[in-house]
Design an enzyme around this catalytic site. Structure first.
Site, PDB file in Angstrom:
ATOM      1  N   ARG A   1      32.281  -6.980   1.394  1.00 36.61           N
ATOM      2  CA  ARG A   1      33.167  -8.143   1.571  1.00 36.61           C
ATOM      3  C   ARG A   1      32.850  -9.240   0.551  1.00 36.61           C
ATOM      4  O   ARG A   1      33.761  -9.940   0.099  1.00 36.61           O
ATOM      5  CB  ARG A   1      33.065  -8.684   2.982  1.00 36.61           C
ATOM      6  CG  ARG A   1      33.823  -7.799   3.948  1.00 36.61           C
ATOM      7  CD  ARG A   1      33.829  -8.347   5.332  1.00 36.61           C
ATOM      8  NE  ARG A   1      34.739  -7.581   6.154  1.00 36.61           N
ATOM      9  CZ  ARG A   1      34.633  -7.474   7.482  1.00 36.61           C
ATOM     10  NH1 ARG A   1      33.669  -8.100   8.117  1.00 36.61           N
ATOM     11  NH2 ARG A   1      35.508  -6.772   8.155  1.00 36.61           N
TER      12      ARG A   1
ATOM     13  N   LYS B   1      40.543   4.105  21.582  1.00 39.43           N
ATOM     14  CA  LYS B   1      41.328   3.708  22.755  1.00 39.43           C
ATOM     15  C   LYS B   1      42.804   3.526  22.472  1.00 39.43           C
ATOM     16  O   LYS B   1      43.193   2.950  21.462  1.00 39.43           O
ATOM     17  CB  LYS B   1      40.801   2.362  23.269  1.00 39.43           C
ATOM     18  CG  LYS B   1      39.423   2.411  23.852  1.00 39.43           C
ATOM     19  CD  LYS B   1      39.187   1.120  24.594  1.00 39.43           C
ATOM     20  CE  LYS B   1      37.729   0.730  24.619  1.00 39.43           C
ATOM     21  NZ  LYS B   1      37.599  -0.736  24.616  1.00 39.43           N
TER      22      LYS B   1
ATOM     23  N   GLY C   1      37.724  -0.183  10.413  1.00 37.30           N
ATOM     24  CA  GLY C   1      36.330  -0.108   9.973  1.00 37.30           C
ATOM     25  C   GLY C   1      35.775   1.309  10.006  1.00 37.30           C
ATOM     26  O   GLY C   1      35.166   1.776   9.036  1.00 37.30           O
TER      27      GLY C   1
ATOM     28  N   GLY D   1      42.070  -5.408  12.369  1.00 36.63           N
ATOM     29  CA  GLY D   1      43.061  -5.991  13.277  1.00 36.63           C
ATOM     30  C   GLY D   1      44.244  -6.578  12.531  1.00 36.63           C
ATOM     31  O   GLY D   1      45.404  -6.387  12.911  1.00 36.63           O
TER      32      GLY D   1
HETATM   33  P1  ADP Z   1      38.811   2.127  13.496  1.00 36.89           P
HETATM   34  O1  ADP Z   1      37.544   1.310  13.430  1.00 36.89           O
HETATM   35  O2  ADP Z   1      39.030   2.947  12.270  1.00 36.89           O
HETATM   36  O3  ADP Z   1      39.993   1.291  13.873  1.00 36.89           O
HETATM   37  P2  ADP Z   1      38.312   2.875  16.246  1.00 36.89           P
HETATM   38  O4  ADP Z   1      37.275   1.809  16.345  1.00 36.89           O
HETATM   39  O5  ADP Z   1      39.568   2.728  17.001  1.00 36.89           O
HETATM   40  O6  ADP Z   1      38.630   3.190  14.694  1.00 36.89           O
HETATM   41  O7  ADP Z   1      37.699   4.256  16.743  1.00 36.89           O
HETATM   42  C1  ADP Z   1      36.568   4.825  16.184  1.00 36.89           C
HETATM   43  C2  ADP Z   1      35.685   5.435  17.245  1.00 36.89           C
HETATM   44  O8  ADP Z   1      36.413   6.378  18.024  1.00 36.89           O
HETATM   45  C3  ADP Z   1      34.549   6.200  16.628  1.00 36.89           C
HETATM   46  O9  ADP Z   1      33.338   5.606  17.023  1.00 36.89           O
HETATM   47  C4  ADP Z   1      34.676   7.609  17.185  1.00 36.89           C
HETATM   48  O10 ADP Z   1      33.449   8.197  17.535  1.00 36.89           O
HETATM   49  C5  ADP Z   1      35.524   7.379  18.416  1.00 36.89           C
HETATM   50  N1  ADP Z   1      36.223   8.605  18.830  1.00 36.89           N
HETATM   51  C6  ADP Z   1      37.092   9.329  18.106  1.00 36.89           C
HETATM   52  N2  ADP Z   1      37.471  10.430  18.781  1.00 36.89           N
HETATM   53  C7  ADP Z   1      36.820  10.414  19.959  1.00 36.89           C
HETATM   54  C8  ADP Z   1      36.780  11.285  21.105  1.00 36.89           C
HETATM   55  N3  ADP Z   1      37.505  12.405  21.127  1.00 36.89           N
HETATM   56  N4  ADP Z   1      35.990  10.939  22.134  1.00 36.89           N
HETATM   57  C9  ADP Z   1      35.267   9.805  22.095  1.00 36.89           C
HETATM   58  N5  ADP Z   1      35.252   8.948  21.067  1.00 36.89           N
HETATM   59  C10 ADP Z   1      36.009   9.238  20.008  1.00 36.89           C
HETATM   60 MG    MG Z   2      36.213   0.556  15.009  1.00 36.11          MG
END
Ligand code: ADP
Ligand code: MG
Length: 393
Positions: free
Chosen positions: A39, A200, A351, A374
């Site tokens: 960053r 989620k 992230g 976000g």
């Molecule tokens: P980003 O940071 O790219 O927006 P998120 O924070 O929404 O992504 O999600 C990332 C997390 O989701 C990771 O820590 C990953 O381990 C978890 N994840 C992905 N698939 C699964 C799954 N099937 N069960 C539990 N956790 C999961």
């Molecule tokens: Mg994340």
């Protein structure tokens, strides 16, 4: 309406003028050591341009969540030497970000000099977007540049309120580049393929709702997929699921259908009994009792890769599985490779998604890696970002 560009501000002349720059220097710090300086690096081009043009630059940022108190471990002080190194010029530090001490520190700058001010969030007025605090920030400078895309979806004093008191404003180069690339997802060359995964549904309901009717194909993976599958009445074993969001999943599916768009769910899965390296795993079509989905299966990965190969625009947020554990990372890897080889405009946000892509060494093969999780999700769904609206002239 367009945001005012940095070029237009430079064209008006900044030599000797005080410019307040809101950067995103919110880096991971441990015991005063910077764990990842990307960053800080990302903030350099805008600062460099302003300094070269002879501006007197005051940089402000937040760091962590000090909850309106002065937390010494969340001081921006350790950032100054690294910023100096990257800019190739001295960076002084001031332990206030408003008031007479901060004003004096900015006043003392010669053209082409820069001071980093203390963490904005030591003051309650920052996150509250308090007009008095915004005014106090504005009093430091003659012009304002916002380059903090990662916080542009928040109406804080330093991202929004301050522009009520400083009329000469512009978007920094990083913020501008984010908007230019993310706009392509809003107004895409088709087919537009979107992959959404991660932890989620609840984090991403609104982006799902906005993109389901918009994307030619929406590929669902990650833990989120199990909420969709549960909503269809499928067996999901002990997979992570959000029971109180089944209706959201149904609504998203209905929205895709209504607009004649395709929403794809995994048809096979890597399952395990524990989220743990070395735990026994299997590839299955239907998930047995006592097992949980930890990655999309190979058939799903191949199907998703085929869709991505046909895309002219591809947007991705959220890993397809628990990619932190190498045995559960193949689905995420397939999607990343398909994106890298697609020839589409590829925009990746989030992230963990960025970490996954970089871990695979594929970061450089994507069109754009968005620095704002976000904020990028809000922007691609067509929402107005307060930090961007504040720059529209
Ligand atoms: P980003 O940071 O790219 O927006 P998120 O924070 O929404 O992504 O999600 C990332 C997390 O989701 C990771 O820590 C990953 O381990 C978890 N994840 C992905 N698939 C699964 C799954 N099937 N069960 C539990 N956790 C999961
Ligand atoms: Mg994340």
């Amino acid at each position: 309406m367009a945001v005012a560009s940095l070029e237009s501000l430079l064209a008006r002349g900044v030599r000797g003028r005080r410019v307040l720059v809101r950067s995103d220097l919110n880096v991971p710090l441990k015991d005063g050591v910077i764990r990842d300086d990307s960053r800080i690096r990302a903030s350099v081009p805008t600062l460099r341009r302003l300094l070269d043009a002879g501006a007197r630059v005051a940089v402000v940022s937040h760091l962590g969540r000090p909850k309106s108190t002065r937390r010494p471990e969340l001081s921006l002080r350790p950032i100054a030497p690294r910023l100096a190194e990257l800019l190739g010029t001295g960076v002084s530090f001031c332990e206030e970000c408003v008031g007479p001490v901060a004003r004096a520190a900015v006043e003392a700058l010669a053209p082409g000099q820069i001071v980093l001010l203390e963490n904005l969030r030591f003051h309650a007025g920052e996150e509250r977007n308090d007009p008095d605090f915004a005014k106090a920030l504005a009093e430091l400078a003659d012009a304002y540049v916002n380059d903090a895309f990662g916080t542009a979806h928040r109406a804080h004093a330093s991202t929004a309120g301050v522009t009520a008191f400083l009329q000469d404003v512009a978007a920094g180069l990083l913020l501008q580049s984010e908007l230019d690339h993310l706009r392509v997802v809003r107004d895409p060359k088709r087919p537009l393929v979107v992959a959404l995964g991660g932890a989620k549904v609840s984090d991403k309901v609104s982006v799902l709702e906005a993109l389901a009717p918009h994307a030619d194909a929406l590929l669902i993976g990650g833990a989120m997929a199990y909420t969709f599958l549960a909503a269809r009445g499928e067996e999901i074993g002990t997979s992570r699921v959000e029971r109180d969001h089944l209706d959201d999943a149904r609504r998203v599916e209905a929205a895709a259908q209504k607009h004649g768009r395709r929403l794809l769910l995994p048809t096979d899965h890597v399952v395990s009994q524990r989220i743990e390296a070395g735990a026994p795993r299997r590839v299955v079509r239907s998930i047995p009792e006592g097992w949980m989905g930890v990655d999309i299966g190979p058939e799903t990965a191949a199907r998703y890769a085929e869709e991505i190969a046909k895309a002219r625009t591809f947007f991705w947020n959220g890993p397809m599985g628990v990619f932190e554990i190498p045995e559960f990372a193949s689905g995420t890897e397939s999607v990343a490779r398909a994106a890298a080889e697609s020839g589409a405009v590829t925009v990746i946000g989030g992230g963990d998604s960025l970490a996954a892509v970089n871990q695979l060494g594929l970061g450089g093969r994507m069109t754009h890696l968005s620095t704002g999780g976000g904020a990028s999700l809000e922007y691609v769904q067509g929402l107005e970002l307060p930090g961007v609206a504040a720059l529209e002239r």
